[in-house]
Scaffold this motif. Structure first.
Motif, PDB file in Angstrom:
ATOM      1  N   VAL A  23       4.311  86.600 -53.344  1.00  0.00           N
ATOM      2  CA  VAL A  23       5.196  86.073 -54.390  1.00  0.00           C
ATOM      3  C   VAL A  23       5.862  84.782 -53.915  1.00  0.00           C
ATOM      4  O   VAL A  23       5.965  83.809 -54.671  1.00  0.00           O
ATOM      5  CB  VAL A  23       6.242  87.132 -54.808  1.00  0.00           C
ATOM      6  N   LYS A  24       6.284  84.725 -52.652  1.00  0.00           N
ATOM      7  CA  LYS A  24       6.904  83.504 -52.114  1.00  0.00           C
ATOM      8  C   LYS A  24       5.927  82.342 -52.104  1.00  0.00           C
ATOM      9  O   LYS A  24       6.300  81.205 -52.418  1.00  0.00           O
ATOM     10  CB  LYS A  24       7.442  83.752 -50.703  1.00  0.00           C
ATOM     11  N   VAL A  25       4.676  82.596 -51.749  1.00  0.00           N
ATOM     12  CA  VAL A  25       3.662  81.534 -51.749  1.00  0.00           C
ATOM     13  C   VAL A  25       3.462  80.997 -53.167  1.00  0.00           C
ATOM     14  O   VAL A  25       3.386  79.782 -53.377  1.00  0.00           O
ATOM     15  CB  VAL A  25       2.323  82.056 -51.175  1.00  0.00           C
ATOM     16  N   LEU A  26       3.401  81.899 -54.136  1.00  0.00           N
ATOM     17  CA  LEU A  26       3.213  81.472 -55.524  1.00  0.00           C
ATOM     18  C   LEU A  26       4.436  80.711 -56.036  1.00  0.00           C
ATOM     19  O   LEU A  26       4.295  79.700 -56.729  1.00  0.00           O
ATOM     20  CB  LEU A  26       2.897  82.680 -56.401  1.00  0.00           C
ATOM     21  N   GLU A  27       5.642  81.188 -55.705  1.00  0.00           N
ATOM     22  CA  GLU A  27       6.870  80.490 -56.106  1.00  0.00           C
ATOM     23  C   GLU A  27       6.929  79.104 -55.466  1.00  0.00           C
ATOM     24  O   GLU A  27       7.321  78.136 -56.102  1.00  0.00           O
ATOM     25  CB  GLU A  27       8.103  81.280 -55.684  1.00  0.00           C
ATOM     26  N   LYS A  28       6.549  79.030 -54.198  1.00  0.00           N
ATOM     27  CA  LYS A  28       6.592  77.765 -53.470  1.00  0.00           C
ATOM     28  C   LYS A  28       5.634  76.747 -54.092  1.00  0.00           C
ATOM     29  O   LYS A  28       5.949  75.559 -54.161  1.00  0.00           O
ATOM     30  CB  LYS A  28       6.241  78.005 -52.003  1.00  0.00           C
ATOM     31  N   SER A  29       4.496  77.214 -54.591  1.00  0.00           N
ATOM     32  CA  SER A  29       3.557  76.301 -55.242  1.00  0.00           C
ATOM     33  C   SER A  29       4.186  75.676 -56.485  1.00  0.00           C
ATOM     34  O   SER A  29       3.872  74.533 -56.833  1.00  0.00           O
ATOM     35  CB  SER A  29       2.262  77.016 -55.600  1.00  0.00           C
ATOM     36  N   LEU A  30       5.075  76.406 -57.138  1.00  0.00           N
ATOM     37  CA  LEU A  30       5.755  75.872 -58.322  1.00  0.00           C
ATOM     38  C   LEU A  30       6.878  74.916 -57.929  1.00  0.00           C
ATOM     39  O   LEU A  30       6.955  73.796 -58.427  1.00  0.00           O
ATOM     40  CB  LEU A  30       6.317  77.019 -59.170  1.00  0.00           C
ATOM     41  N   THR A  31       7.749  75.361 -57.021  1.00  0.00           N
ATOM     42  CA  THR A  31       8.920  74.554 -56.668  1.00  0.00           C
ATOM     43  C   THR A  31       8.545  73.301 -55.880  1.00  0.00           C
ATOM     44  O   THR A  31       9.212  72.282 -56.013  1.00  0.00           O
ATOM     45  CB  THR A  31       9.941  75.396 -55.878  1.00  0.00           C
ATOM     46  N   ASP A  32       7.504  73.349 -55.068  1.00  0.00           N
ATOM     47  CA  ASP A  32       7.067  72.165 -54.322  1.00  0.00           C
ATOM     48  C   ASP A  32       6.542  71.071 -55.243  1.00  0.00           C
ATOM     49  O   ASP A  32       6.544  69.892 -54.885  1.00  0.00           O
ATOM     50  CB  ASP A  32       5.983  72.522 -53.303  1.00  0.00           C
ATOM     51  N   ASN A  33       6.105  71.449 -56.422  1.00  0.00           N
ATOM     52  CA  ASN A  33       5.595  70.486 -57.394  1.00  0.00           C
ATOM     53  C   ASN A  33       6.617  70.187 -58.489  1.00  0.00           C
ATOM     54  O   ASN A  33       6.267  69.877 -59.624  1.00  0.00           O
ATOM     55  CB  ASN A  33       4.280  70.990 -57.996  1.00  0.00           C
ATOM     56  N   LYS A  34       7.883  70.339 -58.145  1.00  0.00           N
ATOM     57  CA  LYS A  34       9.018  69.942 -58.992  1.00  0.00           C
ATOM     58  C   LYS A  34       9.142  70.739 -60.280  1.00  0.00           C
ATOM     59  O   LYS A  34       9.567  70.212 -61.304  1.00  0.00           O
ATOM     60  CB  LYS A  34       8.972  68.451 -59.276  1.00  0.00           C
ATOM     61  N   ALA A  35       8.796  72.006 -60.244  1.00  0.00           N
ATOM     62  CA  ALA A  35       9.032  72.883 -61.392  1.00  0.00           C
ATOM     63  C   ALA A  35      10.314  73.666 -61.136  1.00  0.00           C
ATOM     64  O   ALA A  35      10.643  73.996 -59.999  1.00  0.00           O
ATOM     65  CB  ALA A  35       7.874  73.843 -61.583  1.00  0.00           C
ATOM     66  N   THR A  36      11.026  73.966 -62.190  1.00  0.00           N
ATOM     67  CA  THR A  36      12.243  74.765 -62.101  1.00  0.00           C
ATOM     68  C   THR A  36      11.950  76.148 -62.655  1.00  0.00           C
ATOM     69  O   THR A  36      11.493  76.282 -63.792  1.00  0.00           O
ATOM     70  CB  THR A  36      13.374  74.116 -62.927  1.00  0.00           C
TER      71      THR A  36
END
Length: 95
Positions: A23-36
């Motif tokens: 779940v952290k890896v998937l969340e990080k893929s979103l937040t690293d690409n400037k998604a909120t």
């Protein structure tokens, strides 16, 4: 801002630590690409209507995100396809 709803199902045979790591890896893929991430829900383990990859249940997660570009969604989709513990995922553009 574009809004998306993302739902994904993880392998039911994973222990708690591995579930959290994925779940952290998937969340990080979103937040690293400037998604909120505006909403994050763990829906728990549910039974499938039919068997998927020899699994009868899976852990469901729901996310609502906002982003200006499609980069975060594309990266999430790429990682979810590669990861063998993600049984299914669905991305819906809300507006």
């Amino acid at each position: 801002m574009k809004q998306y709803e993302i739902m994904f199902i993880l392998n039911p045979n994973l222990d708690n630590d591995n579930l959290k790591k994925i779940v952290k890896v998937l969340e990080k893929s979103l937040t690293d690409n400037k998604a909120t991430i505006t909403l994050s829900k763990e829906l728990g383990q549910k039974e499938f209507a039919y068997e998927i990859n020899k699994h009868k249940t899976g852990y469901y997660y729901l996310y609502n995100i906002e982003t200006k570009t499609n980069d975060a969604v594309k990266e999430f989709d790429r990682i979810a396809r590669i990861n063998e513990n993600v049984i299914r995922h669905l991305i819906i553009k809300e507006n």
